[in-house]
Design a protein around this motif. Sequence first.
Motif, PDB file in Angstrom:
ATOM      1  N   VAL A 108     -12.083  69.796 -46.313  1.00 35.86           N
ATOM      2  CA  VAL A 108     -12.817  71.068 -46.386  1.00 35.86           C
ATOM      3  C   VAL A 108     -11.984  72.260 -46.837  1.00 35.86           C
ATOM      4  O   VAL A 108     -12.475  73.114 -47.570  1.00 35.86           O
ATOM      5  CB  VAL A 108     -13.464  71.377 -45.006  1.00 35.86           C
ATOM      6  CG1 VAL A 108     -14.260  72.666 -45.047  1.00 35.86           C
ATOM      7  CG2 VAL A 108     -14.341  70.238 -44.546  1.00 35.86           C
ATOM      8  N   GLN A 109     -10.720  72.324 -46.424  1.00 35.80           N
ATOM      9  CA  GLN A 109     -10.004  73.587 -46.614  1.00 35.80           C
ATOM     10  C   GLN A 109      -8.886  73.583 -47.660  1.00 35.80           C
ATOM     11  O   GLN A 109      -8.290  74.628 -47.904  1.00 35.80           O
ATOM     12  CB  GLN A 109      -9.408  74.041 -45.275  1.00 35.80           C
ATOM     13  CG  GLN A 109     -10.464  74.437 -44.270  1.00 35.80           C
ATOM     14  CD  GLN A 109      -9.851  75.052 -43.025  1.00 35.80           C
ATOM     15  OE1 GLN A 109      -9.246  76.096 -43.074  1.00 35.80           O
ATOM     16  NE2 GLN A 109     -10.004  74.360 -41.909  1.00 35.80           N
TER      17      GLN A 109
ATOM     18  N   GLY B  51     -14.631  66.547 -34.054  1.00 40.26           N
ATOM     19  CA  GLY B  51     -13.748  66.232 -35.180  1.00 40.26           C
ATOM     20  C   GLY B  51     -13.837  67.236 -36.310  1.00 40.26           C
ATOM     21  O   GLY B  51     -13.514  66.921 -37.455  1.00 40.26           O
ATOM     22  N   LYS B  52     -14.291  68.445 -35.987  1.00 41.77           N
ATOM     23  CA  LYS B  52     -14.410  69.489 -37.003  1.00 41.77           C
ATOM     24  C   LYS B  52     -13.489  70.655 -36.659  1.00 41.77           C
ATOM     25  O   LYS B  52     -13.112  70.830 -35.498  1.00 41.77           O
ATOM     26  CB  LYS B  52     -15.850  69.999 -37.072  1.00 41.77           C
ATOM     27  CG  LYS B  52     -16.850  68.954 -37.477  1.00 41.77           C
ATOM     28  CD  LYS B  52     -18.244  69.505 -37.315  1.00 41.77           C
ATOM     29  CE  LYS B  52     -19.291  68.439 -37.557  1.00 41.77           C
ATOM     30  NZ  LYS B  52     -20.627  68.893 -37.167  1.00 41.77           N
ATOM     31  N   LEU B  53     -13.195  71.485 -37.658  1.00 45.11           N
ATOM     32  CA  LEU B  53     -12.334  72.653 -37.459  1.00 45.11           C
ATOM     33  C   LEU B  53     -13.206  73.904 -37.327  1.00 45.11           C
ATOM     34  O   LEU B  53     -14.411  73.834 -37.562  1.00 45.11           O
ATOM     35  CB  LEU B  53     -11.352  72.758 -38.626  1.00 45.11           C
ATOM     36  CG  LEU B  53     -10.250  71.691 -38.568  1.00 45.11           C
ATOM     37  CD1 LEU B  53      -9.605  71.485 -39.928  1.00 45.11           C
ATOM     38  CD2 LEU B  53      -9.203  72.036 -37.523  1.00 45.11           C
TER      39      LEU B  53
ATOM     40  N   ALA C   2     -13.234  75.176 -29.638  1.00 45.42           N
ATOM     41  CA  ALA C   2     -12.863  74.040 -28.776  1.00 45.42           C
ATOM     42  C   ALA C   2     -13.489  74.135 -27.389  1.00 45.42           C
ATOM     43  O   ALA C   2     -13.093  73.396 -26.479  1.00 45.42           O
ATOM     44  CB  ALA C   2     -11.345  73.953 -28.665  1.00 45.42           C
TER      45      ALA C   2
ATOM     46  N   ASN D 242     -18.395  73.154 -29.196  1.00 47.70           N
ATOM     47  CA  ASN D 242     -17.090  72.495 -29.227  1.00 47.70           C
ATOM     48  C   ASN D 242     -16.992  71.637 -30.488  1.00 47.70           C
ATOM     49  O   ASN D 242     -17.289  70.444 -30.477  1.00 47.70           O
ATOM     50  CB  ASN D 242     -16.911  71.643 -27.966  1.00 47.70           C
ATOM     51  CG  ASN D 242     -15.494  71.149 -27.797  1.00 47.70           C
ATOM     52  OD1 ASN D 242     -14.729  71.096 -28.766  1.00 47.70           O
ATOM     53  ND2 ASN D 242     -15.139  70.800 -26.579  1.00 47.70           N
ATOM     54  N   ARG D 243     -16.575  72.245 -31.590  1.00 51.09           N
ATOM     55  CA  ARG D 243     -16.476  71.529 -32.865  1.00 51.09           C
ATOM     56  C   ARG D 243     -15.251  70.614 -32.897  1.00 51.09           C
ATOM     57  O   ARG D 243     -15.260  69.587 -33.573  1.00 51.09           O
ATOM     58  CB  ARG D 243     -16.397  72.537 -34.024  1.00 51.09           C
ATOM     59  CG  ARG D 243     -17.696  73.287 -34.267  1.00 51.09           C
ATOM     60  CD  ARG D 243     -17.494  74.404 -35.276  1.00 51.09           C
ATOM     61  NE  ARG D 243     -17.022  73.934 -36.552  1.00 51.09           N
ATOM     62  CZ  ARG D 243     -17.800  73.505 -37.547  1.00 51.09           C
ATOM     63  NH1 ARG D 243     -19.104  73.485 -37.387  1.00 51.09           N
ATOM     64  NH2 ARG D 243     -17.280  73.107 -38.689  1.00 51.09           N
ATOM     65  N   ILE D 244     -14.208  71.004 -32.174  1.00 55.08           N
ATOM     66  CA  ILE D 244     -12.986  70.185 -32.160  1.00 55.08           C
ATOM     67  C   ILE D 244     -13.298  68.795 -31.596  1.00 55.08           C
ATOM     68  O   ILE D 244     -12.844  67.782 -32.124  1.00 55.08           O
ATOM     69  CB  ILE D 244     -11.879  70.893 -31.344  1.00 55.08           C
ATOM     70  CG1 ILE D 244     -11.459  72.204 -32.020  1.00 55.08           C
ATOM     71  CG2 ILE D 244     -10.679  69.974 -31.125  1.00 55.08           C
ATOM     72  CD1 ILE D 244     -10.704  72.078 -33.326  1.00 55.08           C
TER      73      ILE D 244
ATOM     74  N   ASP E  86      -2.827  70.398 -28.585  1.00 53.48           N
ATOM     75  CA  ASP E  86      -2.636  70.838 -29.969  1.00 53.48           C
ATOM     76  C   ASP E  86      -2.501  72.352 -30.100  1.00 53.48           C
ATOM     77  O   ASP E  86      -2.740  72.918 -31.167  1.00 53.48           O
ATOM     78  CB  ASP E  86      -3.725  70.285 -30.906  1.00 53.48           C
ATOM     79  CG  ASP E  86      -5.050  70.071 -30.239  1.00 53.48           C
ATOM     80  OD1 ASP E  86      -5.264  70.688 -29.184  1.00 53.48           O
ATOM     81  OD2 ASP E  86      -5.868  69.309 -30.762  1.00 53.48           O
TER      82      ASP E  86
ATOM     83  N   ARG F 136     -10.136  66.135 -41.820  1.00 55.68           N
ATOM     84  CA  ARG F 136     -11.160  67.172 -41.967  1.00 55.68           C
ATOM     85  C   ARG F 136     -10.595  68.359 -42.765  1.00 55.68           C
ATOM     86  O   ARG F 136     -11.281  68.913 -43.627  1.00 55.68           O
ATOM     87  CB  ARG F 136     -11.613  67.628 -40.583  1.00 55.68           C
ATOM     88  CG  ARG F 136     -12.630  68.738 -40.585  1.00 55.68           C
ATOM     89  CD  ARG F 136     -14.010  68.232 -40.878  1.00 55.68           C
ATOM     90  NE  ARG F 136     -14.980  69.314 -40.876  1.00 55.68           N
ATOM     91  CZ  ARG F 136     -16.283  69.160 -41.030  1.00 55.68           C
ATOM     92  NH1 ARG F 136     -16.781  67.964 -41.205  1.00 55.68           N
ATOM     93  NH2 ARG F 136     -17.095  70.169 -41.019  1.00 55.68           N
TER      94      ARG F 136
ATOM     95  N   ASP G 165     -17.532  68.148 -22.608  1.00 55.70           N
ATOM     96  CA  ASP G 165     -17.618  68.457 -24.030  1.00 55.70           C
ATOM     97  C   ASP G 165     -19.065  68.473 -24.528  1.00 55.70           C
ATOM     98  O   ASP G 165     -19.810  67.520 -24.305  1.00 55.70           O
ATOM     99  CB  ASP G 165     -16.807  67.433 -24.847  1.00 55.70           C
ATOM    100  CG  ASP G 165     -15.320  67.645 -24.655  1.00 55.70           C
ATOM    101  OD1 ASP G 165     -14.930  68.741 -24.185  1.00 55.70           O
ATOM    102  OD2 ASP G 165     -14.546  66.721 -24.966  1.00 55.70           O
TER     103      ASP G 165
ATOM    104  N   LEU H 180      -7.670  80.233 -43.176  1.00 58.93           N
ATOM    105  CA  LEU H 180      -7.357  78.817 -42.988  1.00 58.93           C
ATOM    106  C   LEU H 180      -7.188  78.547 -41.497  1.00 58.93           C
ATOM    107  O   LEU H 180      -6.636  79.378 -40.770  1.00 58.93           O
ATOM    108  CB  LEU H 180      -6.069  78.449 -43.726  1.00 58.93           C
ATOM    109  CG  LEU H 180      -6.053  78.679 -45.241  1.00 58.93           C
ATOM    110  CD1 LEU H 180      -4.643  78.523 -45.783  1.00 58.93           C
ATOM    111  CD2 LEU H 180      -6.983  77.694 -45.936  1.00 58.93           C
ATOM    112  N   ALA H 181      -7.653  77.396 -41.048  1.00 56.29           N
ATOM    113  CA  ALA H 181      -7.500  77.019 -39.645  1.00 56.29           C
ATOM    114  C   ALA H 181      -7.174  75.534 -39.573  1.00 56.29           C
ATOM    115  O   ALA H 181      -7.898  74.724 -40.151  1.00 56.29           O
ATOM    116  CB  ALA H 181      -8.780  77.314 -38.867  1.00 56.29           C
ATOM    117  N   GLY H 182      -6.116  75.212 -38.899  1.00 52.81           N
ATOM    118  CA  GLY H 182      -5.722  73.808 -38.768  1.00 52.81           C
ATOM    119  C   GLY H 182      -4.269  73.693 -38.360  1.00 52.81           C
ATOM    120  O   GLY H 182      -3.695  74.638 -37.806  1.00 52.81           O
TER     121      GLY H 182
ATOM    122  N   ALA I 233     -13.333  79.396 -40.696  1.00 48.62           N
ATOM    123  CA  ALA I 233     -12.431  78.996 -41.777  1.00 48.62           C
ATOM    124  C   ALA I 233     -13.095  77.998 -42.708  1.00 48.62           C
ATOM    125  O   ALA I 233     -12.900  78.051 -43.920  1.00 48.62           O
ATOM    126  CB  ALA I 233     -11.162  78.397 -41.194  1.00 48.62           C
ATOM    127  N   GLU I 234     -13.884  77.107 -42.153  1.00 44.95           N
ATOM    128  CA  GLU I 234     -14.493  76.062 -42.986  1.00 44.95           C
ATOM    129  C   GLU I 234     -15.486  76.631 -43.987  1.00 44.95           C
ATOM    130  O   GLU I 234     -15.699  76.048 -45.046  1.00 44.95           O
ATOM    131  CB  GLU I 234     -15.164  75.010 -42.100  1.00 44.95           C
ATOM    132  CG  GLU I 234     -14.154  74.134 -41.365  1.00 44.95           C
ATOM    133  CD  GLU I 234     -14.718  72.783 -41.005  1.00 44.95           C
ATOM    134  OE1 GLU I 234     -15.946  72.636 -40.944  1.00 44.95           O
ATOM    135  OE2 GLU I 234     -13.903  71.861 -40.775  1.00 44.95           O
TER     136      GLU I 234
END
Lengths: 196, 63
Positions: B59-60, A146-148, A123, A141-143, A77, B55, A129, A161-163, A152-153
């Motif tokens: 959240v964003q 399943g988190k960003l 990540a 390792n938040r990725i 990704d 997600r 992991d 912004l992150a994604g 940014a969150e």
Amino acid sequence: MARMKFLCDAERCIECNSCVTACKNEHEVPWGVNRRRVVTLNDGVPGEKSISVACMHCTDAPCAAVCPVDCFYTTDDGIVLHDKDLCIGCGYCFYACPFGAPQYPQQSAFGVRGKMDKCTFCAGGPLADNSNKEYEKYGRNRIAEGKLPLCAEMCSTKALLAGDGDMIADIYRQRVLKRGGRPQTWGWESAYGASG
Amino acid sequence: MKTLVSTMAGLTLLFLGGCYESPNVTTYEPGVYKGPKDPLMMGKADQRAETLKKRFELVQMDR
């Protein structure tokens, strides 16, 4: 396939430095190392603008291109990560990076560099992991959870912004349309003038 | 004399043995990651992308 990207909206950033604090706290980043920092343009002048900067996870990363030991890799990704066991702390990536993202802990006297450290997009690295070893070397390792990225969150103004790059671009496009005009913080006219 | 010849032969063989060249040449491939594979890349990237998309929306997204 999604390509993970950061985007900081300079019109929204209020230089609160919460992203910096969140990053340092989440990953237990040592003193002297800043994976993320807030840069203010024309500081103190009315109309100053701030942006939060870290590793931008370049599609064609210059850090990876100059690394003599090839310790960089890119995930499916688009997240640029590195292996600290291979890193020799030469500093080439620091000179190559246009964002000043690579950081080096001072581990001994005479300015000897330690292993390079940088934003991992939360990540981790090439270890199991969320293992203790991964946490110690690369942070959480938040990725994998399943988190960003936390920076940014938890951004209160949603400036950072992150994604997925496509989703971020859509949001930014909507904001620009709503504001009615392109921000003039940077770009051709800011750098070279309207007649340049 | 016989002992001298056999010693000389042994020494010559030992000396020549040092000239052996391994046929297994390590070729350096520039620009190729040399470390262990990240477990994150062994998972299903599409599935992860879907999770991260949800997600992001949670959240964003702009309120």
